[in-house]
Design a protein around this motif. Structure first.
Motif, mmCIF file in Angstrom:
data_model
loop_
_atom_site.group_PDB
_atom_site.id
_atom_site.type_symbol
_atom_site.label_atom_id
_atom_site.label_comp_id
_atom_site.label_asym_id
_atom_site.label_seq_id
_atom_site.Cartn_x
_atom_site.Cartn_y
_atom_site.Cartn_z
ATOM 1 N N LEU A 139 -8.905 3.482 -14.413
ATOM 2 C CA LEU A 139 -8.323 2.715 -13.324
ATOM 3 C C LEU A 139 -6.942 3.226 -12.946
ATOM 4 O O LEU A 139 -6.623 3.375 -11.765
ATOM 5 C CB LEU A 139 -8.241 1.238 -13.718
ATOM 6 C CG LEU A 139 -9.578 0.514 -13.889
ATOM 7 C CD1 LEU A 139 -9.365 -0.872 -14.486
ATOM 8 C CD2 LEU A 139 -10.307 0.405 -12.556
ATOM 9 N N ARG A 140 -6.116 3.511 -13.929
ATOM 10 C CA ARG A 140 -4.747 3.960 -13.639
ATOM 11 C C ARG A 140 -4.733 5.319 -12.969
ATOM 12 O O ARG A 140 -3.940 5.561 -12.060
ATOM 13 C CB ARG A 140 -3.946 3.997 -14.948
ATOM 14 C CG ARG A 140 -3.540 2.595 -15.416
ATOM 15 C CD ARG A 140 -2.678 2.655 -16.637
ATOM 16 N NE ARG A 140 -2.219 1.319 -17.005
ATOM 17 C CZ ARG A 140 -1.946 0.932 -18.225
ATOM 18 N NH1 ARG A 140 -2.080 1.771 -19.230
ATOM 19 N NH2 ARG A 140 -1.523 -0.296 -18.484
ATOM 20 N N GLN A 141 -5.591 6.211 -13.411
ATOM 21 C CA GLN A 141 -5.615 7.555 -12.849
ATOM 22 C C GLN A 141 -6.104 7.549 -11.402
ATOM 23 O O GLN A 141 -5.773 8.432 -10.623
ATOM 24 C CB GLN A 141 -6.501 8.458 -13.704
ATOM 25 C CG GLN A 141 -5.895 8.760 -15.084
ATOM 26 C CD GLN A 141 -6.895 9.409 -16.026
ATOM 27 O OE1 GLN A 141 -7.992 9.795 -15.627
ATOM 28 N NE2 GLN A 141 -6.518 9.523 -17.297
ATOM 29 N N SER A 142 -6.899 6.553 -11.045
ATOM 30 C CA SER A 142 -7.467 6.510 -9.696
ATOM 31 C C SER A 142 -6.417 6.164 -8.648
ATOM 32 O O SER A 142 -6.538 6.575 -7.492
ATOM 33 C CB SER A 142 -8.592 5.472 -9.636
ATOM 34 O OG SER A 142 -8.067 4.154 -9.684
ATOM 35 N N GLY A 143 -5.408 5.378 -9.028
ATOM 36 C CA GLY A 143 -4.415 4.921 -8.063
ATOM 37 C C GLY A 143 -4.910 3.791 -7.178
ATOM 38 O O GLY A 143 -4.190 3.319 -6.289
ATOM 39 N N ILE A 144 -6.140 3.334 -7.393
ATOM 40 C CA ILE A 144 -6.713 2.249 -6.604
ATOM 41 C C ILE A 144 -6.145 0.917 -7.104
ATOM 42 O O ILE A 144 -6.069 0.687 -8.306
ATOM 43 C CB ILE A 144 -8.250 2.246 -6.732
ATOM 44 C CG1 ILE A 144 -8.836 3.511 -6.098
ATOM 45 C CG2 ILE A 144 -8.858 1.007 -6.070
ATOM 46 C CD1 ILE A 144 -10.323 3.682 -6.322
ATOM 47 N N PRO A 145 -5.743 0.023 -6.202
ATOM 48 C CA PRO A 145 -5.242 -1.277 -6.652
ATOM 49 C C PRO A 145 -6.330 -2.074 -7.364
ATOM 50 O O PRO A 145 -7.486 -2.094 -6.929
ATOM 51 C CB PRO A 145 -4.797 -1.962 -5.361
ATOM 52 C CG PRO A 145 -5.491 -1.241 -4.268
ATOM 53 C CD PRO A 145 -5.677 0.166 -4.732
ATOM 54 N N VAL A 146 -5.946 -2.722 -8.460
ATOM 55 C CA VAL A 146 -6.887 -3.476 -9.293
ATOM 56 C C VAL A 146 -6.300 -4.841 -9.605
ATOM 57 O O VAL A 146 -5.115 -4.962 -9.910
ATOM 58 C CB VAL A 146 -7.186 -2.728 -10.614
ATOM 59 C CG1 VAL A 146 -8.105 -3.560 -11.508
ATOM 60 C CG2 VAL A 146 -7.802 -1.365 -10.346
ATOM 61 N N VAL A 147 -7.132 -5.854 -9.539
ATOM 62 C CA VAL A 147 -6.769 -7.196 -9.996
ATOM 63 C C VAL A 147 -7.844 -7.639 -10.979
ATOM 64 O O VAL A 147 -9.036 -7.447 -10.732
ATOM 65 C CB VAL A 147 -6.680 -8.195 -8.827
ATOM 66 C CG1 VAL A 147 -6.450 -9.609 -9.348
ATOM 67 C CG2 VAL A 147 -5.561 -7.811 -7.877
ATOM 68 N N THR A 148 -7.429 -8.205 -12.105
ATOM 69 C CA THR A 148 -8.389 -8.603 -13.119
ATOM 70 C C THR A 148 -8.483 -10.118 -13.223
ATOM 71 O O THR A 148 -7.542 -10.840 -12.904
ATOM 72 C CB THR A 148 -8.016 -8.027 -14.502
ATOM 73 O OG1 THR A 148 -6.834 -8.685 -14.985
ATOM 74 C CG2 THR A 148 -7.772 -6.534 -14.417
ATOM 75 N N LEU A 149 -9.637 -10.585 -13.696
ATOM 76 C CA LEU A 149 -9.820 -12.003 -14.004
ATOM 77 C C LEU A 149 -9.945 -12.139 -15.513
ATOM 78 O O LEU A 149 -10.906 -11.628 -16.114
ATOM 79 C CB LEU A 149 -11.076 -12.550 -13.321
ATOM 80 C CG LEU A 149 -11.463 -13.985 -13.708
ATOM 81 C CD1 LEU A 149 -10.327 -14.962 -13.396
ATOM 82 C CD2 LEU A 149 -12.733 -14.422 -12.994
ATOM 83 N N ASP A 150 -8.961 -12.805 -16.108
ATOM 84 C CA ASP A 150 -8.889 -13.085 -17.537
ATOM 85 C C ASP A 150 -8.488 -11.889 -18.406
ATOM 86 O O ASP A 150 -7.496 -12.006 -19.124
ATOM 87 C CB ASP A 150 -10.167 -13.729 -18.067
ATOM 88 C CG ASP A 150 -10.190 -15.215 -17.764
ATOM 89 O OD1 ASP A 150 -9.120 -15.835 -17.766
ATOM 90 O OD2 ASP A 150 -11.270 -15.765 -17.521
ATOM 91 N N PRO A 151 -9.166 -10.747 -18.387
ATOM 92 C CA PRO A 151 -8.633 -9.699 -19.259
ATOM 93 C C PRO A 151 -7.340 -9.128 -18.676
ATOM 94 O O PRO A 151 -7.366 -8.331 -17.744
ATOM 95 C CB PRO A 151 -9.748 -8.649 -19.291
ATOM 96 C CG PRO A 151 -10.478 -8.838 -18.004
ATOM 97 C CD PRO A 151 -10.386 -10.309 -17.691
ATOM 98 N N ALA A 152 -6.207 -9.582 -19.183
ATOM 99 C CA ALA A 152 -4.916 -9.102 -18.673
ATOM 100 C C ALA A 152 -4.709 -7.656 -19.098
ATOM 101 O O ALA A 152 -4.748 -7.333 -20.279
ATOM 102 C CB ALA A 152 -3.785 -9.984 -19.200
ATOM 103 N N ILE A 153 -4.501 -6.775 -18.131
ATOM 104 C CA ILE A 153 -4.282 -5.354 -18.410
ATOM 105 C C ILE A 153 -2.884 -4.996 -17.948
ATOM 106 O O ILE A 153 -2.512 -5.243 -16.800
ATOM 107 C CB ILE A 153 -5.327 -4.477 -17.675
ATOM 108 C CG1 ILE A 153 -6.750 -4.855 -18.141
ATOM 109 C CG2 ILE A 153 -5.068 -3.000 -17.932
ATOM 110 C CD1 ILE A 153 -7.841 -4.117 -17.405
ATOM 111 N N SER A 154 -2.112 -4.425 -18.829
ATOM 112 C CA SER A 154 -0.728 -4.078 -18.520
ATOM 113 C C SER A 154 -0.639 -3.223 -17.259
ATOM 114 O O SER A 154 -1.355 -2.232 -17.108
ATOM 115 C CB SER A 154 -0.102 -3.326 -19.702
ATOM 116 O OG SER A 154 1.204 -2.924 -19.402
#
Length: 342
Positions: A139-154
């Motif tokens: 996810l980080r390498q893609s540069g695409i914005p991400v929002v998570t539900l419940d699993p909090a990812i730094s």
């Protein structure tokens, strides 16, 4: 032969740039012009070249949504509400169900990146920290914005239910009804905080935490709840109340008790979690912790769309906590009059 934008412009009697503005919705045009272009598009059965438009606008107007299991009513409804929210904002949704399998999650994430989705709403629950890190790297390498539900990812915004409070209130309810031998069925697929809330309530009220009354499962389905209850009974564990990490687990456990001649709530009081629509239709109607799906979906979509137009280093990592609410029905043995809206 496929019609071109030039032919649409000629048919409508406007410039090519005007047709482009109408199709992409970038600028306002008069109602008369809009009507002429729409009539020309319909007559010529014109379909925009989405690949070319993506190259120009650098937007696909598509959002990727990952959920653990569409056969679960909670996730099916969550997906529908998110899809409707995105549609109202001009986005289509590409939904993938992983069955909580790590390999599927990774494959779907890579597929979203290849298809250049504008953002990802990530609602899954990887079981191992290693797998989580692999997916975070993707996810980080893609540069695409991400929002998570419940699993909090730094580094990513997230929406979380107040599961610690929700599960605490569920077990507190059972304790206040006089129960002291309270079992728990849950596991990593339904948030570890629900187990923490269970333990916290027992400790706060001076009730011993009996590890033999805790049955952890890898899934979150009806059959998982059914099998877990049978396992608890076979172990000889005695309990007069049961808290389950989600409603489907509770349904399965109640069915297993029914088959064994155990009455709910007369012999065992039961509380679930999520408040899916079936909870109020089940017999006995299920006491459960409500998660407001419309509120959760709206926050997820709002956070993601806000991030779509920002560069990766400009996207703030926000955390939105959604309140939970205990809904008392029949299965806990303390049913209150239910409002018509319930």
């Amino acid at each position: 032969m496929k019609a071109t934008i030039k032919e649409v412009a000629k048919e409508a009697g406007v410039s090519i740039s005007t047709v482009s503005r109408v199709i992409n919705g970038r600028d306002r045009v008069s109602k008369q012009t809009l009507r002429k272009v729409q009539q020309a598009v319909d007559k010529l059965q014109f379909r925009p070249d989405h690949v070319a438009r993506t190259m120009i606008n650098k937007k696909t107007k598509t959002i990727g949504l990952i959920v653990p299991q569409l056969s679960n009513e909670y996730w099916a409804l969550m997906s529908e509400v998110i899809q409707n929210e995105l549609w109202s904002m001009g986005y289509t949704t590409l939904i993938c169900s992983t069955d909580s399998e790590v390999d599927k999650e990774s494959a779907y994430l890579k597929m979203y990146i290849e298809r250049r989705v504008d953002g990802i709403i990530y609602c899954s629950f990887p079981y191992t920290q290693g797998a989580t890190q692999d997916q975070v790297d993707i996810l980080r390498q893609s540069g695409i914005p991400v929002v998570t539900l419940d699993p909090a990812i730094s580094g990513f915004s997230c929406v979380v239910g107040d599961h610690l409070f929700g599960s605490f209130s569920a077990v507190e309810h059972l304790i206040q009804l006089g129960h002291r031998s309270i079992a728990y069925i849950g596991g990593p697929a339904v948030s570890i905080e629900r187990e923490f809330g269970y333990r916290k309530a027992l400790m706060m009220y001076g009730v011993n935490v009996e590890e033999s009354l805790i049955c952890l499962v890898n899934g979150q389905s009806f059959s998982d709840g059914h099998n877990a209850l049978m396992k608890l009974r076979e172990s000889g564990a005695a309990f007069d109340a049961l808290f389950c990490g989600n409603d489907l687990l509770a349904f399965g456990a109640i069915k297993a008790m029914e088959e064994a001649g155990v009455r709910v709530p007369e012999d065992v009081a039961v509380v679930g979690y999520d408040d899916i629509f079936s909870a109020r239709l089940f017999k006995p109607a299920l006491t459960t912790v409500r998660q407001p799906i419309p509120d959760i979906a709206k926050e997820l979509v709002t956070l993601l769309i806000q991030a779509v137009d920002l560069d990766p280093d400009q996207r703030p990592a926000r955390k939105i906590v959604i309140p939970t609410e205990l809904v008392v029905r029949e299965s806990s043995g303390a049913a209150q009059p239910v409002a018509a809206s319930d």
